[in-house]
Design a protein around this motif. Structure first.
Motif, mmCIF file in Angstrom:
data_model
loop_
_atom_site.group_PDB
_atom_site.id
_atom_site.type_symbol
_atom_site.label_atom_id
_atom_site.label_comp_id
_atom_site.label_asym_id
_atom_site.label_seq_id
_atom_site.Cartn_x
_atom_site.Cartn_y
_atom_site.Cartn_z
ATOM 1 N N GLN A 84 8.509 3.212 4.712
ATOM 2 C CA GLN A 84 8.268 4.477 3.984
ATOM 3 C C GLN A 84 9.606 5.115 3.648
ATOM 4 O OE1 GLN A 84 5.593 6.626 6.625
ATOM 5 N NE2 GLN A 84 3.874 6.366 5.231
ATOM 6 N N MET B 282 -1.490 8.745 4.445
ATOM 7 C CA MET B 282 -0.930 7.784 3.489
ATOM 8 C C MET B 282 -0.620 6.449 4.159
ATOM 9 S SD MET B 282 1.667 9.937 1.111
ATOM 10 C CE MET B 282 2.165 8.509 0.165
ATOM 11 N N GLY B 283 -0.196 6.519 5.424
ATOM 12 C CA GLY B 283 0.208 5.311 6.138
ATOM 13 C C GLY B 283 -0.947 4.456 6.608
ATOM 14 N N ASP C 110 -3.445 3.140 5.050
ATOM 15 C CA ASP C 110 -3.745 1.977 4.194
ATOM 16 C C ASP C 110 -2.869 0.796 4.602
ATOM 17 O OD1 ASP C 110 -5.537 3.471 2.850
ATOM 18 O OD2 ASP C 110 -4.297 3.813 1.076
ATOM 19 N N ALA C 111 -1.567 1.067 4.757
ATOM 20 C CA ALA C 111 -0.627 0.009 5.137
ATOM 21 C C ALA C 111 -0.958 -0.515 6.531
ATOM 22 C CB ALA C 111 0.798 0.539 5.090
ATOM 23 N N LYS D 160 1.495 1.529 -3.776
ATOM 24 C CA LYS D 160 0.232 1.840 -4.467
ATOM 25 C C LYS D 160 -0.886 2.037 -3.429
ATOM 26 C CE LYS D 160 -2.379 0.406 -8.517
ATOM 27 N NZ LYS D 160 -2.449 1.774 -8.988
ATOM 28 N N PRO D 161 -1.081 3.286 -2.957
ATOM 29 C CA PRO D 161 -2.098 3.531 -1.910
ATOM 30 C C PRO D 161 -3.519 3.218 -2.390
ATOM 31 C CG PRO D 161 -0.661 5.435 -2.208
ATOM 32 C CD PRO D 161 -0.384 4.501 -3.344
ATOM 33 N N TRP D 162 -4.373 2.798 -1.427
ATOM 34 C CA TRP D 162 -5.755 2.447 -1.774
ATOM 35 C C TRP D 162 -6.731 3.604 -1.514
ATOM 36 C CZ3 TRP D 162 -5.248 -2.260 1.987
ATOM 37 C CH2 TRP D 162 -4.302 -3.156 1.476
ATOM 38 N N GLY D 163 -6.377 4.504 -0.598
ATOM 39 C CA GLY D 163 -7.274 5.619 -0.273
ATOM 40 C C GLY D 163 -8.491 5.201 0.536
ATOM 41 N N PRO E 296 0.806 -1.234 0.000
ATOM 42 C CA PRO E 296 0.000 0.000 0.000
ATOM 43 C C PRO E 296 0.838 1.284 0.000
ATOM 44 C CG PRO E 296 -0.735 -1.523 1.703
ATOM 45 C CD PRO E 296 0.578 -2.035 1.202
ATOM 46 N N ILE E 297 2.118 1.183 0.428
ATOM 47 C CA ILE E 297 2.979 2.382 0.363
ATOM 48 C C ILE E 297 3.278 2.687 -1.106
ATOM 49 C CG2 ILE E 297 5.232 3.360 0.962
ATOM 50 C CD1 ILE E 297 5.256 1.584 3.453
#
Lengths: 284, 202
Positions: free
Chosen positions: B190, A245-246, A248-249, A29-32, A26-27
């Protein structure tokens, strides 16, 4: 050998590799995934919003570099919210690395929002001494802060410090903390409760359950809990950043952990059932 | 890939530390661990000296002649006498002072926080959440009641309920711990993917 036995005997390093992949994807390709704001974050936001224009927030940075993922986004967003309404920030750290880990991010926000160091915010650096220093900062802030900022600049040369002689001169005290024993609870004892100074905190997810009773009892006016709290705060202030952003992961990893816990328990039950059904060996 | 030395050093030490769990105990991990401990200790000493001791001595003692500040310095130095056997007893003096002040401090300051926690448990029982909260507080207090043996059925029921509340609380704490540990991994990944390898968007 059945599948449960094989999984339980599998080298744990395989699980670590799977976890790393689940967090990494997910980092890249983020899913949102959507974010819902909880009451602790909402109260934190409202408490900062309630500081009057031109007011001052006293900010203690009590975490080390291991917790920057969870707490740096909280500090960055706090600076954005405060600077957007012309609130000043006086910050220091009761933990050796605290002032260092926030210096680059606060400078970046200050520059981006056209604010001046020493006028709109100041980083006083590491101030050891725990409760003694906290008490000193109430009685005589300059003495408690040892008369200098992080760079060694004398406090009399910093316009923001003029007229700020006690922690009681602040409109709000915030502790961003991730150390044990809790400096936030010490600030409650030494400053917030005796002198009636409103207080809010930001902390890591691991320390949130320890601090939660003080939020529930109203002593902390608001609380940011871990990366989730940081993401909610970014969302509320419309400043999407690393925390959002984090998430999702974080969510993907949680699903994996839930799956592994379920599999572990099923395997354990199957094993117990098998043992119960197996004939007991005779002994002499 | 990033070209800065700082980023490469960070990437090296991150991977070095992870070799412990992904491979086994090894010399690269030991090196990284030792460097980290050394830097942390040195950083703490340098910051304490430059950001606190030096300015306090320069302003309070030399400039403002506040000589009473010398007393805590002397008390602090007396602690080190424990390394010299014949005069090791001297270190008990600051230790006694420290214990006395600490006990007095706890007596004066702790009740404020403690009492406010008790007050916060006096809730109107007009909401389900409040009811669960009050029942939980009472049940857990009963669970930790060790003065007399708990034999009656209602008390046994209350301790069982208290244990259930505690287990739920431990579950929540464990879940929060998982969340924080995942965040640590997330932060390092990250950094590796965004700042070092640059294969993910910042």
């Amino acid at each position: 050998m059945n599948i449960w036995k094989r999984l339980s005997d599998l080298d744990r390093r395989y699980y670590y590799v799977v976890l790393i992949l689940v967090v990494a994807l997910p980092i890249i390709k983020p899913w949102g995934l959507p974010i819902r704001v909880g009451s602790t974050t909402d109260d934190f936001h409202k408490t900062v919003e309630a500081v009057p224009d031109g007011g001052t927030i006293a900010l203690a940075i009590d975490y080390r570099s291991d917790c920057i993922v969870e707490l740096n986004p909280q500090v960055t967003t706090l600076f954005r919210q405060a600077f957007a309404k012309n609130v000043k920030i006086i910050m220091w750290s009761n933990v050796d690395e605290g002032a260092n880990v926030t210096e680059p991010i606060t400078r970046a926000v200050g520059q981006e929002m056209g604010k001046t160091y020493g006028v709109d915010w100041v980083n006083l650096g590491y101030k050891p001494g725990g409760e003694v220093t906290m008490k000193k900062m109430v009685d005589n802030f300059w003495e408690g802060a040892a008369y200098v900022d992080m760079q060694g600049t004398r406090l009399e040369d910093l316009p923001i410090m003029q007229g700020f002689n006690s922690l009681r001169d602040a409109d709000l005290l915030i502790d961003m903390m991730a150390v044990v024993p809790s400096p936030a609870q010490n600030y409650l004892k030494m400053v917030s409760i005796p002198y009636g100074l409103p207080m809010a905190i930001g902390t890591t997810a691991i320390q949130a359950p320890t601090e939660m009773p003080f939020y529930s009892s109203g002593e902390y006016k608001g609380m940011l809990a871990g990366l989730r709290g940081a993401a909610e705060y970014e969302f509320l202030t419309k400043n999407p950043g690393p925390a959002m952003m984090g998430m999702d992961a974080q969510s993907a990893a949680h699903l994996l952990v839930i799956l592994l816990i379920a599999m572990g328990n099923i395997g354990h039950l199957m094993d117990r059932k098998k043992r119960a059904g197996a004939p007991t060996g005779g002994g002499s | 890939m990033s070209a800065t030395l700082q980023t490469w050093l960070s990437a090296f030490f991150t991977i070095a530390i992870y070799t412990l769990v992904l491979y086994k105990d090894n010399k690269v991990f030991r090196f990284a661990e030792t460097v980290m401990i050394g830097i942390t200790a040195a950083n703490g000493i340098v910051l304490t000296y430059h950001n606190y001791i030096k300015p306090v001595v320069a302003v309070d003692i030399i400039q403002n002649h506040k000589y009473l500040q010398l007393i805590p310095i002397v008390l602090g130095l007396m602690m080190y006498t424990r390394f010299v056997k014949p005069i090791a007893w001297v270190s008990r003096i600051p230790m006694g002072f420290w214990v006395g002040v600490g006990a007095a401090y706890i007596l004066v300051r702790n009740p404020g926080v403690f009492i406010s926690q008790i007050t916060a448990s006096f809730l109107a029982l007009n909401k389900l959440n409040n009811l669960i909260f009050v029942v939980g507080v009472i049940a857990v207090v009963v669970y930790f009641y060790f003065t007399v043996p708990i034999k009656s059925a209602p008390m046994k029921g209350a301790t069982t309920l208290g244990k259930a509340f505690l287990l739920v609380s431990f579950g929540a704490t464990f879940a929060s711990t998982v969340m924080s540990r995942i965040s640590l991994l997330l932060g390092r990944l990250q950094f590796l993917l965004q700042d070092w390898l640059r294969i993910a968007k910042v």
